[in-house]
Scaffold this motif. Structure first.
Motif, PDB file in Angstrom:
ATOM      1  N   MET A   1       0.835  -1.187   0.000  1.00  0.00           N
ATOM      2  CA  MET A   1       0.000   0.000   0.000  1.00  0.00           C
ATOM      3  C   MET A   1       0.876   1.246   0.000  1.00  0.00           C
ATOM      4  O   MET A   1       1.894   1.296   0.679  1.00  0.00           O
ATOM      5  N   GLN A   2       0.473   2.226  -0.781  1.00  0.00           N
ATOM      6  CA  GLN A   2       1.268   3.428  -0.907  1.00  0.00           C
ATOM      7  C   GLN A   2       0.425   4.675  -0.719  1.00  0.00           C
ATOM      8  O   GLN A   2      -0.808   4.629  -0.769  1.00  0.00           O
ATOM      9  N   THR A   3       1.118   5.786  -0.496  1.00  0.00           N
ATOM     10  CA  THR A   3       0.461   7.072  -0.406  1.00  0.00           C
ATOM     11  C   THR A   3       1.115   8.014  -1.403  1.00  0.00           C
ATOM     12  O   THR A   3       2.156   7.695  -1.992  1.00  0.00           O
ATOM     13  N   ARG A   4       0.492   9.161  -1.629  1.00  0.00           N
ATOM     14  CA  ARG A   4       1.053  10.222  -2.464  1.00  0.00           C
ATOM     15  C   ARG A   4       1.008  11.508  -1.667  1.00  0.00           C
ATOM     16  O   ARG A   4       0.114  11.709  -0.849  1.00  0.00           O
ATOM     17  N   LEU A   5       1.965  12.383  -1.904  1.00  0.00           N
ATOM     18  CA  LEU A   5       2.042  13.637  -1.164  1.00  0.00           C
ATOM     19  C   LEU A   5       1.699  14.813  -2.067  1.00  0.00           C
ATOM     20  O   LEU A   5       2.088  14.845  -3.234  1.00  0.00           O
ATOM     21  N   ILE A   6       0.967  15.760  -1.515  1.00  0.00           N
ATOM     22  CA  ILE A   6       0.662  16.995  -2.235  1.00  0.00           C
ATOM     23  C   ILE A   6       0.869  18.176  -1.304  1.00  0.00           C
ATOM     24  O   ILE A   6       0.765  18.049  -0.083  1.00  0.00           O
ATOM     25  N   GLU A   7       1.183  19.309  -1.880  1.00  0.00           N
ATOM     26  CA  GLU A   7       1.210  20.564  -1.134  1.00  0.00           C
ATOM     27  C   GLU A   7       0.127  21.457  -1.711  1.00  0.00           C
ATOM     28  O   GLU A   7       0.111  21.740  -2.910  1.00  0.00           O
ATOM     29  N   VAL A   8      -0.782  21.893  -0.867  1.00  0.00           N
ATOM     30  CA  VAL A   8      -1.871  22.762  -1.314  1.00  0.00           C
ATOM     31  C   VAL A   8      -1.380  24.203  -1.276  1.00  0.00           C
ATOM     32  O   VAL A   8      -0.901  24.678  -0.239  1.00  0.00           O
ATOM     33  N   VAL A   9      -1.465  24.880  -2.405  1.00  0.00           N
ATOM     34  CA  VAL A   9      -0.964  26.246  -2.523  1.00  0.00           C
ATOM     35  C   VAL A   9      -2.091  27.171  -2.949  1.00  0.00           C
ATOM     36  O   VAL A   9      -3.109  26.724  -3.490  1.00  0.00           O
ATOM     37  N   PRO A  10      -1.931  28.486  -2.719  1.00  0.00           N
ATOM     38  CA  PRO A  10      -2.963  29.434  -3.170  1.00  0.00           C
ATOM     39  C   PRO A  10      -3.131  29.373  -4.680  1.00  0.00           C
ATOM     40  O   PRO A  10      -2.213  29.001  -5.412  1.00  0.00           O
ATOM     41  N   ASP A  11      -4.291  29.751  -5.155  1.00  0.00           N
ATOM     42  CA  ASP A  11      -4.547  29.763  -6.588  1.00  0.00           C
ATOM     43  C   ASP A  11      -3.611  30.729  -7.304  1.00  0.00           C
ATOM     44  O   ASP A  11      -3.351  31.847  -6.829  1.00  0.00           O
ATOM     45  N   MET A  12      -3.099  30.266  -8.437  1.00  0.00           N
ATOM     46  CA  MET A  12      -2.274  31.105  -9.314  1.00  0.00           C
ATOM     47  C   MET A  12      -1.114  31.753  -8.557  1.00  0.00           C
ATOM     48  O   MET A  12      -0.847  32.945  -8.678  1.00  0.00           O
ATOM     49  N   GLU A  13      -0.419  30.987  -7.751  1.00  0.00           N
ATOM     50  CA  GLU A  13       0.736  31.524  -7.031  1.00  0.00           C
ATOM     51  C   GLU A  13       1.836  31.854  -8.042  1.00  0.00           C
ATOM     52  O   GLU A  13       2.209  31.009  -8.857  1.00  0.00           O
ATOM     53  N   SER A  14       2.353  33.055  -7.969  1.00  0.00           N
ATOM     54  CA  SER A  14       3.392  33.475  -8.910  1.00  0.00           C
ATOM     55  C   SER A  14       4.726  32.852  -8.530  1.00  0.00           C
ATOM     56  O   SER A  14       4.945  32.434  -7.398  1.00  0.00           O
TER      57      SER A  14
ATOM     58  N   LEU B   1      12.882  20.577  -5.923  1.00  0.00           N
ATOM     59  CA  LEU B   1      11.957  19.673  -6.590  1.00  0.00           C
ATOM     60  C   LEU B   1      12.603  18.561  -7.413  1.00  0.00           C
ATOM     61  O   LEU B   1      11.920  17.650  -7.834  1.00  0.00           O
ATOM     62  N   SER B   2      13.896  18.614  -7.615  1.00  0.00           N
ATOM     63  CA  SER B   2      14.506  17.646  -8.517  1.00  0.00           C
ATOM     64  C   SER B   2      14.315  16.208  -8.068  1.00  0.00           C
ATOM     65  O   SER B   2      14.050  15.331  -8.871  1.00  0.00           O
ATOM     66  N   ASP B   3      14.472  15.955  -6.779  1.00  0.00           N
ATOM     67  CA  ASP B   3      14.359  14.585  -6.275  1.00  0.00           C
ATOM     68  C   ASP B   3      13.084  14.374  -5.468  1.00  0.00           C
ATOM     69  O   ASP B   3      12.934  13.359  -4.801  1.00  0.00           O
ATOM     70  N   GLU B   4      12.194  15.335  -5.490  1.00  0.00           N
ATOM     71  CA  GLU B   4      10.986  15.238  -4.670  1.00  0.00           C
ATOM     72  C   GLU B   4       9.798  14.836  -5.523  1.00  0.00           C
ATOM     73  O   GLU B   4       9.791  15.009  -6.741  1.00  0.00           O
ATOM     74  N   LYS B   5       8.778  14.331  -4.868  1.00  0.00           N
ATOM     75  CA  LYS B   5       7.575  13.904  -5.556  1.00  0.00           C
ATOM     76  C   LYS B   5       6.342  14.474  -4.863  1.00  0.00           C
ATOM     77  O   LYS B   5       5.318  13.826  -4.749  1.00  0.00           O
TER      78      LYS B   5
ATOM     79  N   GLY C   1       5.649   3.509   0.624  1.00  0.00           N
ATOM     80  CA  GLY C   1       6.297   3.956  -0.595  1.00  0.00           C
ATOM     81  C   GLY C   1       7.069   5.251  -0.469  1.00  0.00           C
ATOM     82  O   GLY C   1       7.550   5.780  -1.472  1.00  0.00           O
ATOM     83  N   LEU C   2       7.220   5.778   0.743  1.00  0.00           N
ATOM     84  CA  LEU C   2       7.916   7.043   0.938  1.00  0.00           C
ATOM     85  C   LEU C   2       9.391   6.810   1.260  1.00  0.00           C
ATOM     86  O   LEU C   2       9.718   5.962   2.084  1.00  0.00           O
ATOM     87  N   SER C   3      10.245   7.578   0.630  1.00  0.00           N
ATOM     88  CA  SER C   3      11.664   7.535   0.975  1.00  0.00           C
ATOM     89  C   SER C   3      11.887   8.412   2.202  1.00  0.00           C
ATOM     90  O   SER C   3      11.076   9.277   2.525  1.00  0.00           O
TER      91      SER C   3
ATOM     92  N   THR D   1      10.660  10.359  10.157  1.00  0.00           N
ATOM     93  CA  THR D   1      11.228   9.255   9.386  1.00  0.00           C
ATOM     94  C   THR D   1      11.424   7.990  10.213  1.00  0.00           C
ATOM     95  O   THR D   1      11.617   6.907   9.658  1.00  0.00           O
ATOM     96  N   ASN D   2      11.372   8.111  11.535  1.00  0.00           N
ATOM     97  CA  ASN D   2      11.488   6.916  12.374  1.00  0.00           C
ATOM     98  C   ASN D   2      10.336   5.945  12.149  1.00  0.00           C
ATOM     99  O   ASN D   2      10.443   4.759  12.472  1.00  0.00           O
ATOM    100  N   TRP D   3       9.228   6.466  11.617  1.00  0.00           N
ATOM    101  CA  TRP D   3       8.071   5.605  11.390  1.00  0.00           C
ATOM    102  C   TRP D   3       8.026   5.042   9.983  1.00  0.00           C
ATOM    103  O   TRP D   3       7.051   4.421   9.585  1.00  0.00           O
ATOM    104  N   LEU D   4       9.093   5.244   9.224  1.00  0.00           N
ATOM    105  CA  LEU D   4       9.194   4.623   7.904  1.00  0.00           C
ATOM    106  C   LEU D   4       9.905   3.288   8.079  1.00  0.00           C
ATOM    107  O   LEU D   4      11.125   3.186   7.985  1.00  0.00           O
TER     108      LEU D   4
END
Length: 251
Positions: free
Chosen positions: A1-14, A65-69, A223-225, A236-239
Protein backbone atom coordinates in the motif's frame (compact mmCIF):
# COMPACT_ATOMS: atom_id res chain seq x y z
CA UNK A 1 0.00 0.00 0.00
CA UNK A 2 1.27 3.43 -0.91
CA UNK A 3 0.46 7.07 -0.41
CA UNK A 4 1.05 10.22 -2.46
CA UNK A 5 2.04 13.64 -1.16
CA UNK A 6 0.66 16.99 -2.24
CA UNK A 7 1.21 20.56 -1.13
CA UNK A 8 -1.87 22.76 -1.31
CA UNK A 9 -0.96 26.25 -2.52
CA UNK A 10 -2.96 29.43 -3.17
CA UNK A 11 -4.55 29.76 -6.59
CA UNK A 12 -2.27 31.10 -9.31
CA UNK A 13 0.74 31.52 -7.03
CA UNK A 14 3.39 33.48 -8.91
CA UNK A 15 6.98 32.27 -9.23
CA UNK A 16 8.31 35.16 -7.07
CA UNK A 17 5.72 34.40 -4.38
CA UNK A 18 6.59 30.70 -4.50
CA UNK A 19 10.30 31.46 -4.24
CA UNK A 20 9.77 33.86 -1.34
CA UNK A 21 7.72 31.22 0.48
CA UNK A 22 10.47 28.64 0.01
CA UNK A 23 12.99 31.09 1.45
CA UNK A 24 10.83 31.61 4.53
CA UNK A 25 10.39 27.85 5.01
CA UNK A 26 13.97 26.83 4.21
CA UNK A 27 16.37 29.67 5.11
CA UNK A 28 19.33 27.31 5.66
CA UNK A 29 18.97 25.76 2.21
CA UNK A 30 18.60 29.19 0.65
CA UNK A 31 21.84 30.40 2.24
CA UNK A 32 23.61 27.29 0.98
CA UNK A 33 22.23 27.87 -2.49
CA UNK A 34 23.30 31.51 -2.44
CA UNK A 35 26.90 30.65 -1.58
CA UNK A 36 27.16 27.73 -3.99
CA UNK A 37 25.42 29.13 -7.08
CA UNK A 38 26.86 32.15 -8.96
CA UNK A 39 23.45 33.04 -10.35
CA UNK A 40 22.13 33.70 -6.84
CA UNK A 41 25.32 35.15 -5.43
CA UNK A 42 24.10 38.73 -5.92
CA UNK A 43 23.05 38.71 -2.26
CA UNK A 44 23.85 36.47 0.68
CA UNK A 45 20.18 35.59 1.00
CA UNK A 46 17.98 35.90 -2.11
CA UNK A 47 14.87 38.01 -1.87
CA UNK A 48 11.68 37.76 -3.92
CA UNK A 49 13.19 40.27 -6.34
CA UNK A 50 16.13 37.97 -7.11
CA UNK A 51 13.75 35.18 -8.02
CA UNK A 52 12.14 36.91 -10.98
CA UNK A 53 14.72 35.73 -13.50
CA UNK A 54 13.97 32.48 -15.28
CA UNK A 55 17.48 31.11 -14.61
CA UNK A 56 17.32 31.81 -10.87
CA UNK A 57 13.87 30.33 -10.58
CA UNK A 58 15.11 27.25 -12.40
CA UNK A 59 18.00 26.79 -9.97
CA UNK A 60 15.77 27.04 -6.92
CA UNK A 61 13.20 24.75 -8.50
CA UNK A 62 15.93 22.17 -9.10
CA UNK A 63 17.08 22.44 -5.49
CA UNK A 64 13.72 21.67 -3.95
CA UNK A 65 11.96 19.67 -6.59
CA UNK A 66 14.51 17.65 -8.52
CA UNK A 67 14.36 14.58 -6.28
CA UNK A 68 10.99 15.24 -4.67
CA UNK A 69 7.57 13.90 -5.56
CA UNK A 70 5.34 16.36 -3.72
CA UNK A 71 2.84 17.65 -6.24
CA UNK A 72 1.75 21.26 -5.82
CA UNK A 73 -2.04 21.57 -6.09
CA UNK A 74 -3.88 24.88 -6.21
CA UNK A 75 -6.64 25.26 -3.66
CA UNK A 76 -9.30 25.46 -6.39
CA UNK A 77 -8.26 21.97 -7.50
CA UNK A 78 -8.28 20.63 -3.94
CA UNK A 79 -11.86 21.58 -3.05
CA UNK A 80 -13.04 17.98 -3.35
CA UNK A 81 -10.47 16.74 -0.84
CA UNK A 82 -11.27 16.30 2.85
CA UNK A 83 -9.25 15.52 5.97
CA UNK A 84 -10.40 12.91 8.55
CA UNK A 85 -12.53 15.57 10.27
CA UNK A 86 -14.36 16.36 7.04
CA UNK A 87 -12.64 19.72 6.59
CA UNK A 88 -11.15 21.00 3.35
CA UNK A 89 -7.33 21.11 3.19
CA UNK A 90 -5.58 24.35 4.08
CA UNK A 91 -3.17 26.23 1.87
CA UNK A 92 0.59 25.99 2.40
CA UNK A 93 0.29 22.58 4.04
CA UNK A 94 1.49 19.18 2.86
CA UNK A 95 -0.96 16.27 2.87
CA UNK A 96 -0.73 12.54 2.28
CA UNK A 97 -3.47 10.63 0.53
CA UNK A 98 -5.00 7.79 2.50
CA UNK A 99 -3.64 4.44 1.26
CA UNK A 100 -7.20 3.17 0.77
CA UNK A 101 -7.81 4.03 -2.87
CA UNK A 102 -11.58 3.62 -2.42
CA UNK A 103 -11.40 6.81 -0.33
CA UNK A 104 -9.51 8.76 -2.96
CA UNK A 105 -10.52 12.20 -1.65
CA UNK A 106 -9.30 11.56 1.92
CA UNK A 107 -6.06 13.32 2.82
CA UNK A 108 -4.15 13.54 6.10
CA UNK A 109 -1.74 16.26 7.16
CA UNK A 110 1.73 14.85 6.60
CA UNK A 111 2.93 15.65 10.12
CA UNK A 112 0.18 13.51 11.68
CA UNK A 113 0.00 10.84 8.96
CA UNK A 114 1.32 7.90 10.96
CA UNK A 115 -0.59 8.88 14.08
CA UNK A 116 -3.85 8.80 12.13
CA UNK A 117 -3.04 5.62 10.21
CA UNK A 118 -1.90 3.59 13.21
CA UNK A 119 -4.93 4.75 15.17
CA UNK A 120 -7.15 3.57 12.34
CA UNK A 121 -5.33 0.24 12.18
CA UNK A 122 -5.99 -0.27 15.90
CA UNK A 123 -9.67 0.58 15.40
CA UNK A 124 -10.02 -1.87 12.51
CA UNK A 125 -8.39 -4.64 14.54
CA UNK A 126 -10.85 -4.04 17.35
CA UNK A 127 -13.80 -3.93 14.96
CA UNK A 128 -12.74 -7.20 13.31
CA UNK A 129 -12.18 -9.03 16.59
CA UNK A 130 -15.54 -7.92 17.99
CA UNK A 131 -17.33 -8.91 14.79
CA UNK A 132 -15.82 -12.39 14.91
CA UNK A 133 -15.83 -13.42 18.59
CA UNK A 134 -17.58 -12.35 21.80
CA UNK A 135 -14.60 -10.50 23.20
CA UNK A 136 -14.10 -10.10 26.95
CA UNK A 137 -10.74 -8.35 26.74
CA UNK A 138 -8.76 -6.81 23.91
CA UNK A 139 -5.26 -5.42 24.30
CA UNK A 140 -3.34 -3.95 21.37
CA UNK A 141 0.07 -2.32 21.65
CA UNK A 142 2.13 -0.91 18.81
CA UNK A 143 5.91 -0.70 19.02
CA UNK A 144 8.19 0.96 16.49
CA UNK A 145 11.05 -1.32 15.51
CA UNK A 146 13.04 1.88 14.94
CA UNK A 147 12.45 3.12 18.48
CA UNK A 148 10.24 6.03 17.42
CA UNK A 149 7.62 7.63 19.60
CA UNK A 150 4.23 8.83 18.46
CA UNK A 151 0.97 9.55 20.25
CA UNK A 152 -2.35 8.67 18.67
CA UNK A 153 -4.21 11.86 19.49
CA UNK A 154 -7.95 12.16 19.22
CA UNK A 155 -10.54 9.52 18.40
CA UNK A 156 -9.47 6.42 16.56
CA UNK A 157 -11.04 6.55 13.11
CA UNK A 158 -14.02 4.28 13.73
CA UNK A 159 -16.95 6.24 15.07
CA UNK A 160 -19.01 3.17 15.97
CA UNK A 161 -16.32 2.02 18.41
CA UNK A 162 -16.13 5.25 20.39
CA UNK A 163 -12.68 4.38 21.73
CA UNK A 164 -9.41 6.23 21.89
CA UNK A 165 -5.88 5.00 21.51
CA UNK A 166 -3.39 6.68 23.81
CA UNK A 167 0.32 6.85 24.54
CA UNK A 168 1.19 3.80 26.59
CA UNK A 169 4.83 4.68 27.31
CA UNK A 170 7.74 6.52 25.79
CA UNK A 171 8.19 3.70 23.30
CA UNK A 172 4.76 2.59 22.21
CA UNK A 173 1.07 3.37 22.20
CA UNK A 174 -1.77 1.04 22.99
CA UNK A 175 -5.43 0.49 23.74
CA UNK A 176 -6.96 -1.81 26.34
CA UNK A 177 -10.66 -2.70 26.35
CA UNK A 178 -12.83 -4.84 28.64
CA UNK A 179 -16.46 -5.84 28.10
CA UNK A 180 -18.73 -6.90 30.98
CA UNK A 181 -21.24 -8.44 28.58
CA UNK A 182 -19.30 -10.02 25.70
CA UNK A 183 -21.18 -10.14 22.43
CA UNK A 184 -20.48 -10.37 18.73
CA UNK A 185 -20.95 -6.99 17.07
CA UNK A 186 -21.68 -7.44 13.33
CA UNK A 187 -19.80 -5.27 10.86
CA UNK A 188 -20.23 -4.58 7.16
CA UNK A 189 -17.47 -6.56 5.51
CA UNK A 190 -13.82 -6.88 6.44
CA UNK A 191 -12.29 -3.60 7.71
CA UNK A 192 -9.80 -2.18 5.22
CA UNK A 193 -6.65 -2.60 7.31
CA UNK A 194 -7.26 -6.29 7.97
CA UNK A 195 -5.68 -6.90 4.57
CA UNK A 196 -2.41 -6.14 6.34
CA UNK A 197 -3.12 -8.64 9.14
CA UNK A 198 -3.87 -12.02 7.46
CA UNK A 199 -2.40 -13.91 10.43
CA UNK A 200 -4.85 -12.24 12.76
CA UNK A 201 -7.79 -12.93 10.45
CA UNK A 202 -6.84 -16.61 10.27
CA UNK A 203 -6.40 -16.86 14.04
CA UNK A 204 -9.90 -15.60 14.87
CA UNK A 205 -12.01 -17.14 12.13
CA UNK A 206 -13.87 -20.15 13.50
CA UNK A 207 -12.85 -19.48 17.11
CA UNK A 208 -15.58 -19.57 19.77
CA UNK A 209 -13.90 -19.60 23.18
CA UNK A 210 -10.39 -19.07 24.46
CA UNK A 211 -7.68 -16.53 23.67
CA UNK A 212 -5.48 -15.34 20.83
CA UNK A 213 -2.06 -13.79 21.21
CA UNK A 214 -0.24 -12.60 18.11
CA UNK A 215 2.74 -10.37 17.35
CA UNK A 216 2.65 -9.02 13.80
CA UNK A 217 5.11 -6.80 11.92
CA UNK A 218 3.61 -4.20 9.56
CA UNK A 219 5.53 -2.01 7.10
CA UNK A 220 4.41 1.61 7.41
CA UNK A 221 6.70 3.16 4.79
CA UNK A 222 3.85 3.44 2.26
CA UNK A 223 6.30 3.96 -0.59
CA UNK A 224 7.92 7.04 0.94
CA UNK A 225 11.66 7.54 0.97
CA UNK A 226 13.31 9.00 4.06
CA UNK A 227 14.29 12.20 2.22
CA UNK A 228 10.81 12.72 0.83
CA UNK A 229 9.17 12.07 4.19
CA UNK A 230 11.53 14.45 5.96
CA UNK A 231 10.83 17.24 3.48
CA UNK A 232 7.10 16.75 4.11
CA UNK A 233 7.44 16.92 7.89
CA UNK A 234 6.90 13.20 8.47
CA UNK A 235 8.86 11.55 11.28
CA UNK A 236 11.23 9.25 9.39
CA UNK A 237 11.49 6.92 12.37
CA UNK A 238 8.07 5.60 11.39
CA UNK A 239 9.19 4.62 7.90
CA UNK A 240 9.76 0.99 8.62
CA UNK A 241 8.23 -1.86 10.54
CA UNK A 242 5.86 -1.56 13.49
CA UNK A 243 5.14 -4.49 15.76
CA UNK A 244 1.50 -4.97 16.71
CA UNK A 245 1.07 -7.06 19.86
CA UNK A 246 -2.52 -8.34 19.90
CA UNK A 247 -4.02 -10.18 22.87
CA UNK A 248 -7.72 -11.07 23.12
CA UNK A 249 -9.83 -13.24 25.42
CA UNK A 250 -13.31 -14.22 24.31
CA UNK A 251 -16.25 -16.57 24.78
Amino acid sequence: MQTRLIEVVPDMESWPAWGARLIRKNPAKTIALASATPIVAVAAIPTAATLTGVAVVSVIADLWLSDEKIKRVQIKDALALRDPNGDAPETNRIYAFHPDRSRETLVIQAASFHSQIIGEQIAHLVAFIRSTVAAREIKISVFSENGATVAVTGPVQAEDLNIKAHAGSARHHSVELRYDEPEIVPSNGLPFWMKAFPEVVAAFYGATKGSVNRSVLIDTSFGLSASLAKSAGIDTNWLGRQRFAIDAKFG
